[in-house]
Design a protein around this motif. Structure first.
Motif, PDB file in Angstrom:
ATOM      1  N   HIS A 279       0.823  -1.208   0.000  1.00  0.00           N
ATOM      2  CA  HIS A 279       0.000   0.000   0.000  1.00  0.00           C
ATOM      3  C   HIS A 279       0.861   1.263   0.000  1.00  0.00           C
ATOM      4  CE1 HIS A 279      -3.887  -2.107   1.611  1.00  0.00           C
ATOM      5  NE2 HIS A 279      -3.465  -2.566   0.454  1.00  0.00           N
TER       6      HIS A 279
ATOM      7  N   TYR B 105      -8.730   0.070   3.140  1.00  0.00           N
ATOM      8  CA  TYR B 105      -7.764   1.043   2.648  1.00  0.00           C
ATOM      9  C   TYR B 105      -8.427   1.887   1.568  1.00  0.00           C
ATOM     10  CZ  TYR B 105      -7.267  -2.274  -1.232  1.00  0.00           C
ATOM     11  OH  TYR B 105      -7.509  -3.105  -2.295  1.00  0.00           O
TER      12      TYR B 105
ATOM     13  N   ASN C 153      -9.188  -5.877   6.654  1.00  0.00           N
ATOM     14  CA  ASN C 153      -8.547  -4.559   6.582  1.00  0.00           C
ATOM     15  C   ASN C 153      -9.234  -3.709   5.529  1.00  0.00           C
ATOM     16  OD1 ASN C 153      -6.853  -6.210   4.518  1.00  0.00           O
ATOM     17  ND2 ASN C 153      -6.221  -4.092   4.116  1.00  0.00           N
TER      18      ASN C 153
ATOM     19  N   ASP D 153      -4.693   5.148   4.673  1.00  0.00           N
ATOM     20  CA  ASP D 153      -5.599   4.719   5.751  1.00  0.00           C
ATOM     21  C   ASP D 153      -5.780   3.202   5.795  1.00  0.00           C
ATOM     22  OD1 ASP D 153      -5.944   7.362   6.449  1.00  0.00           O
ATOM     23  OD2 ASP D 153      -7.746   7.596   5.248  1.00  0.00           O
ATOM     24  N   THR D 154      -4.672   2.479   5.735  1.00  0.00           N
ATOM     25  CA  THR D 154      -4.740   1.022   5.868  1.00  0.00           C
ATOM     26  C   THR D 154      -5.002   0.664   7.321  1.00  0.00           C
ATOM     27  OG1 THR D 154      -3.197   0.743   4.027  1.00  0.00           O
ATOM     28  CG2 THR D 154      -3.498  -1.134   5.504  1.00  0.00           C
TER      29      THR D 154
END
Length: 386
Positions: free
Chosen positions: A281, A315, A313, A288-289
């Motif tokens: 990422h 993102y 998760n 914003d992971t």
């Protein structure tokens, strides 16, 4: 008049003269082969001795070892555009092309005659030298030999004042490279299956069986990696939404004690997966992971249950979509099976993904421990402290 005719003849001959090197045909525009690095290697004893014996045979006989320019060879191989990348003497690259060369030169009467003619014409007529470039080359993967190639390439070097811009070392490098590329393309040296055969590792193309359809997901493609630690990747896409997809990864446990502490192995692998996701990422500039805590779950098999470590998760990608991802990690035989579902947040159905994973785990056929991994684990155990 005779002088003018002779001069015209010499000029025409000189202008048409270039170094003569044998070239082999190879194809461009095909799927790129994996990255490779190039090295010169110390000649083997027989290769070295043959050169030295020739050099000692006569004052007119000469032989030089590894006199071919590795820089030129690297440049020619890179410009051929056959490999994903070509690197210069990089030990971190798995595939390596190594070569020894011997340059044989016999100053015979014909060559001495051309030297006299060249001198009388002030180098307008070319001086012609015939040499042989002998090559001992091999393709390796981290020290494992995949193929060996031997060549005896006759070259005719033509030197005159009218072709001083010729690149002799470059021409020799082009000749060697063309023959190697021709033979490499004729073989199967860079396939995952060939590597598995040489290493005695798992051939996922043959040994891994996955369902074509699992609930509402259709198998879209399979990739086989060129490293036995990486295994294979299978992608499934939702029947009605191609932005909803699942990637399944099958690869060996990198531990000498894969039959012990299953939950501990799953937890360690989940931590590794998280780190890889964060790194990916960062490289893709996603933001914003965020991860949920691990959950230890059980999925039903035909006659038992299998332990699964699960986490979620979210993102934000480059077009500001919020993506939701679910990751499942299972241990089957000596392999991790990692299942990662990805979809736009709000367009994912957890029960549907759970059903896919359950069916996949029941229908997938994962390879048994390979001889290669068994040997690697033995080395790890032997080198570990008690």
């Amino acid at each position: 008049m005779r002088y003018l005719l002779l001069l015209s003849s010499l000029l025409l001959t000189a202008c048409s003269v270039t170094n003569q090197v044998p070239m082999a045909a190879y194809q461009q525009g095909l799927a790129k082969l994996p990255p490779i690095t190039v090295f010169l290697k110390q000649p083997d004893d027989d290769f070295r001795k043959a050169c030295e014996d020739f050099d000692r045979g006569s004052v007119l006989d000469h032989c030089d070892l590894n006199h071919v320019s590795l820089e030129k060879f690297y440049s020619v191989l890179k410009s051929a555009d056959v490999f994903e990348d070509v690197l210069y003497a990089n030990k971190e690259v798995g595939y390596q092309l190594v070569l020894s060369t011997a340059r044989y030169h016999d100053e015979d009467a014909e060559e001495l005659g051309s030297a006299v003619t060249a001198g009388l014409t002030l180098m307008i007529a070319p001086m012609i030298m015939t040499q042989h470039i002998k090559v001992d080359a091999g393709i390796y993967w981290y020290g494992y030999e995949l193929g060996n190639f031997d060549y005896d390439l006759p070259i005719e070097l033509r030197l005159s004042v009218l072709n001083t811009q010729q690149d002799i070392e470059g021409d020799i490098a082009k000749s060697i490279s063309s023959h190697l590329l021709h033979d490499i393309q004729q073989g199967d040296y860079f396939s995952a299956g060939y590597l598995a055969h040489v290493l005695d590792s798992n051939n996922y193309e043959v040994e891994l069986q996955t369902p074509e359809v699992a609930n509402n997901y259709l198998r879209d493609g399979i990739a086989y990696y060129h490293h036995p630690y990486q295994g294979a990747q299978v992608r499934y896409i939702h029947k009605s939404n191609d932005m909803d997809y699942i990637d399944v990864f099958v690869y060996p446990v990198r531990s000498p004690y894969w039959q012990q502490d299953i939950v501990g192995l799953l937890e360690k692998e989940a931590a590794n997966i998280r780190k890889n996701i964060v790194l990916t990422h960062q490289q893709l500039e996603f933001s914003d992971t965020d991860f949920s805590p691990d959950q230890l779950r059980h999925l039903p098999l035909a006659n038992s249950n299998v332990e699964v470590l699960y986490f979620e998760n979210e993102y934000i990608d480059l077009v500001q979509n919020t993506n939701a991802s679910k990751t499942y990690v299972v241990l089957l035989n000596d392999k991790f099976v990692k299942v990662r579902h990805t979809a736009i947040k709000g367009y994912d159905d957890k029960k549907e993904v759970d059903a896919f994973v359950t069916r996949l785990i029941n229908e997938v056929s994962v390879p048994e421990e390979s001889v290669f991994m068994a040997n690697m684990r033995k080395q790890w155990r032997d080198n570990s402290r008690l």
